[in-house]
Design an enzyme around this catalytic site. Structure first.
Site, PDB file in Angstrom:
ATOM      1  N   PRO A 108       0.830  -1.217   0.000  1.00 38.55           N
ATOM      2  CA  PRO A 108       0.000   0.000   0.000  1.00 38.55           C
ATOM      3  C   PRO A 108       0.862   1.263   0.000  1.00 38.55           C
ATOM      4  CG  PRO A 108      -0.671  -1.550   1.722  1.00 38.55           C
ATOM      5  CD  PRO A 108       0.640  -2.018   1.199  1.00 38.55           C
ATOM      6  N   GLU A 109       0.595   2.123  -0.946  1.00 44.67           N
ATOM      7  CA  GLU A 109       1.313   3.395  -1.048  1.00 44.67           C
ATOM      8  C   GLU A 109       0.393   4.517  -0.567  1.00 44.67           C
ATOM      9  OE1 GLU A 109       4.328   3.919  -1.934  1.00 44.67           O
ATOM     10  OE2 GLU A 109       4.996   2.087  -2.919  1.00 44.67           O
TER      11      GLU A 109
END
Ligand SMILES: [Zn+2]
Length: 270
Positions: free
Chosen positions: A2-3
């Site tokens: 997850p960014e």
């Protein structure tokens, strides 16, 4: 992994289930993720009301009315499952709200973390004290980058990934933003002109904003037990596209920089 846009989308997804809600129960199904859950977490959260939610870098913030904030990081594989039909093996923390919503923090690889910090002291919490301005906030300006890059001989891409210079930028977004701004990823950071930095700041912000918007359109997936937010690969101009033609017709190239793949166009990026 997850960014920032995924974390932002997650937080926006959680708002509708948590904001203004009382936490009726918090259950820990193990003692730790990457590190132990904070002591007193269950007691601190149980009966508290969630005031607002937010994000700093890749951390999600759940503020409660007792002056503290539960901070979560999704690590490599973390995600929140909303209204799961049943609790699964990797649902390590489960929140139940007064109106009956169930939210499970699921993290198969357990590189994520949960912390509890005084809301008033968030800025001095060590992981936050060390990081640079938010890329979507007022603090990221061409002048800020110019000062941070001054006399630095490291490649600009490496410095954009340095959280002390800009908070929360990941590999994909840096590749895409440099392409949009027409800057070579291996250019010496200190040699990048102010004019180029004036293209780079809006390029970073556009890439992130577009990803958040794309994530927002798939936010319903979070309500599915198997729901997991992916990347929006069709939108990338260079990332993961080695050998494909850039919009200019030249092939996208790849090389390894600091152990990570960099994708770029030799014709568009100078
Ligand atoms: Zn090109």
């Amino acid at each position: 992994m997850p960014e920032l846009p995924e974390v932002e989308t997650t937080v926006r997804g959680l708002i509708r289930y948590l904001e203004g809600e009382r936490i009726a129960r918090l259950t820990l199904n193990r003692q730790d993720l990457r590190r132990p859950f904070p002591e007193g977490l269950v007691q601190a959260m149980t009966g508290a009301t969630v005031t607002t939610l937010g994000r700093r870098a890749k951390y999600g913030l759940i503020h409660i009315d007792r002056g503290s904030t539960m901070i979560f990081h999704l690590g490599m594989s973390g995600r929140w499952r909303i209204e799961p039909s049943q609790i699964e093996k990797h649902d390590h923390l489960v929140l139940e709200t007064g109106s009956g919503h169930v939210l499970a923090l699921n993290d198969a690889r357990r590189f994520g973390s949960v912390d509890l910090v005084d809301t008033a002291a968030l800025d001095s919490w060590p992981p936050f004290a060390a990081i640079g301005p938010e890329p979507l906030g007022d603090g990221l300006t061409p002048r800020h980058l110019q000062q941070a890059f001054a006399a630095r001989i490291a490649p600009i891409k490496q410095l954009l990934l340095d959280q002390r210079i800009v908070a929360g930028l990941g590999n994909i977004y840096v590749c895409e933003a440099l392409h949009r701004a027409g800057i070579r990823p291996d250019k010496e950071a200190g040699a990048v002109s102010l004019a180029a930095l004036k293209r780079l700041v809006p390029a970073i912000q556009e890439v992130l904003t577009e990803s958040i918007a794309a994530g927002g359109s798939t936010i319903r997936d979070y309500a599915q037990p198997s729901g997991e937010l992916g990347y929006f690969a069709s939108a990338w101009q260079v990332y993961g596209r080695e050998g494909d033609p850039c919009a200019c017709g030249s092939p996208v190239q790849r090389f390894v920089q600091g152990g990570r793949s960099t994708f770029w166009c030799a014709k568009c990026q100078k």
